[in-house]
Design an enzyme around this catalytic site. Structure first.
Site, PDB file in Angstrom:
ATOM      1  CB  SER A   3      -0.906   0.012   1.235  1.00  0.00           C
ATOM      2  OG  SER A   3      -0.149   0.140   2.429  1.00  0.00           O
ATOM      3  CB  THR A  45      -2.794   5.019   3.564  1.00  0.00           C
ATOM      4  OG1 THR A  45      -3.504   5.141   2.344  1.00  0.00           O
ATOM      5  CG2 THR A  45      -2.157   6.339   3.908  1.00  0.00           C
ATOM      6  CB  THR A  61      -0.988   6.225   0.280  1.00  0.00           C
ATOM      7  OG1 THR A  61      -1.754   5.075  -0.075  1.00  0.00           O
ATOM      8  CG2 THR A  61      -1.384   7.361  -0.630  1.00  0.00           C
ATOM      9  NE  ARG A  76      -7.878   7.951  -5.798  1.00  0.00           N
ATOM     10  CZ  ARG A  76      -7.502   7.582  -4.582  1.00  0.00           C
ATOM     11  NH1 ARG A  76      -6.225   7.337  -4.335  1.00  0.00           N
ATOM     12  NH2 ARG A  76      -8.364   7.459  -3.614  1.00  0.00           N
ATOM     13  CB  VAL A  77      -4.503  13.243  -6.346  1.00  0.00           C
ATOM     14  CG1 VAL A  77      -4.044  13.696  -4.968  1.00  0.00           C
ATOM     15  CG2 VAL A  77      -3.392  13.444  -7.370  1.00  0.00           C
ATOM     16  N   GLY A  78      -5.475  10.807  -4.167  1.00  0.00           N
ATOM     17  CA  GLY A  78      -6.355  10.489  -3.045  1.00  0.00           C
ATOM     18  C   GLY A  78      -6.266  11.533  -1.948  1.00  0.00           C
ATOM     19  CG  ASP A  79      -7.209  10.139   1.965  1.00  0.00           C
ATOM     20  OD1 ASP A  79      -6.788   9.306   1.145  1.00  0.00           O
ATOM     21  OD2 ASP A  79      -7.315   9.885   3.187  1.00  0.00           O
ATOM     22  CB  THR A 107      -5.645   4.399   6.290  1.00  0.00           C
ATOM     23  OG1 THR A 107      -6.397   3.798   7.354  1.00  0.00           O
ATOM     24  CG2 THR A 107      -4.292   4.834   6.840  1.00  0.00           C
ATOM     25  N   GLY A 108      -7.793   4.401   4.096  1.00  0.00           N
ATOM     26  CA  GLY A 108      -9.053   3.908   3.539  1.00  0.00           C
ATOM     27  C   GLY A 108      -9.428   4.659   2.281  1.00  0.00           C
ATOM     28  N   GLY A 147      -9.995   7.231  -0.020  1.00  0.00           N
ATOM     29  CA  GLY A 147      -9.627   8.639   0.027  1.00  0.00           C
ATOM     30  C   GLY A 147     -10.722   9.582  -0.422  1.00  0.00           C
TER      31      GLY A 147
END
Ligand code: GLY
Length: 348
Positions: free
Chosen positions: A85, A202, A220, A230-233, A253-254, A256
């Site tokens: 991850s 993450t 992450t 794509r960009v997560g949190d 985590t999880g 985003g």
């Protein structure tokens, strides 16, 4: 948080069972755990980050700046090829390219640094730290982030391990029954069913030192098989990580997308500022996510979210806690009295 599509379904079924057993939201009493009573220096992390918390605590206790300490801790996880991850060995995007996201924040100066969609550099948290220390900016993305990292002396590496490359090939081959790839089960050298891994994992780590100063980092490889770019949190300050040296810090985590849309970590810190205990603050923001999740594909048969989010919170005085949307969330803690991975309090 490594999981498979099959285990995700099992998780949804388990969540449904638990949700039916709890006809109400957990109240403040339910949410208290051992961390609420703790005072003094501490490091907390996501469940995959016990080694990170341990190193961060040792460094911060020895006088290292708390942000340098947590980045050193998270580097251990980024360097671990078995953690799919984060960093080396992180599962790639749909094109087979590993794109890494990270953010950091420094309590005493209230400064932040972040990188997103960074390719070919193993330690995005260290690059985010240098964005904070050496530039006037907060976030660099994509090719610009990579050029910055190379200019700072980072080495370009192939982040795909044999395991993550095989997982990507198996995922790719299963995508479309009309394409020209044989499903992994049909390929000559394979026998039996293949579980394709899926990760929303993450690593987060926060530490508070003897002076009450905080540092926080989240790093992450993001959702496996994500659309390139794509960009997560995790690299978004206030979503996957946030701290206010007057209050405390938080990380997530999880999934985003769910965290971004409630400004998750910022909201956890603000809830602590409003007087909630760390675990209660995490639960309050998870409740907000649950109440605002509308898309049918994100809901189970009873209308509850079918995805996981875990929040981690550390208050300036050393109190800490964690909560997850669904059962199965974990967090790591290292203090003078404890060093272990614990179950997060679950909203459902
Ligand atoms: N929380 C990791 C991600 O969604 O990218």
């Amino acid at each position: 948080m490594k999981t498979t599509r099959r285990s995700l379904l099992a998780l949804s079924a388990a969540a449904l069972t638990v949700a039916r057993a709890h006809a109400r939201w957990p109240d403040a009493q339910d949410s208290r755990d051992a961390g609420a009573a703790h005072r003094g220096p501490a490091a907390i992390a996501s469940g995959n980050g016990l080694a990170a918390a341990k190193l961060a605590f040792a460094r911060a206790s020895g006088g290292t700046d708390p942000l340098d300490a947590v980045v050193a801790g998270v580097t251990l996880v980024e360097d671990d090829p078995k953690d799919t991850s984060v960093g080396l060995g992180g599962l790639p995007n749909e094109a087979g390219v590993v794109q890494l996201d990270a953010s950091v924040m420094h309590g005493p100066t209230h400064r932040a640094g972040a990188v997103a969609a960074l390719e070919g550099i193993q330690n995005p948290a260290q690059v985010a730290l240098l964005v904070l220390k050496r530039t006037r900016h907060v976030m660099l993305v994509g090719d610009g982030a990579k050029r910055f990292a190379l200019a700072q002396g980072f080495r370009e590496v192939n982040l795909l391990t044999d395991e993550s490359r095989r997982a990507w090939m198996a995922w790719k081959a299963k995508q479309n029954p009309l394409d020209n790839w044989l499903d992994p089960e049909q390929q000559l050298e394979t026998q039996g069913a293949i579980e394709v891994p899926y990760s929303t994992g993450t690593v987060h780590c926060s530490a508070v030192d003897t002076k009450g100063d905080l540092g926080a980092v989240t790093s992450t490889s993001g959702l496996s098989w994500k659309i390139p770019g794509r960009v997560g949190d995790s690299p978004i300050v206030g979503a996957g990580m946030y701290l206010d040296n007057a209050v405390g810090s938080a990380g997530a985590t999880g999934l985003g997308e769910a965290v971004i849309q409630v400004c998750g970590s910022f909201s956890v810190v603000r809830a602590m500022e409003d007087g909630m205990e760390p675990t209660e603050a995490c639960l309050a923001v998870l409740k907000r996510i649950a109440e605002r999740t509308r898309r049918p594909y994100l809901l189970d048969a009873s209308g509850k979210p079918n995805f996981q989010v875990v929040f981690y919170a550390l208050r300036k005085d050393g109190a800490y806690g964690s909560a997850s949307l669904l059962p199965g969330g974990t967090y790591a803690v290292h203090t003078a009295a404890a060093s272990e991975v614990r179950a997060s309090v679950s909203l459902f």
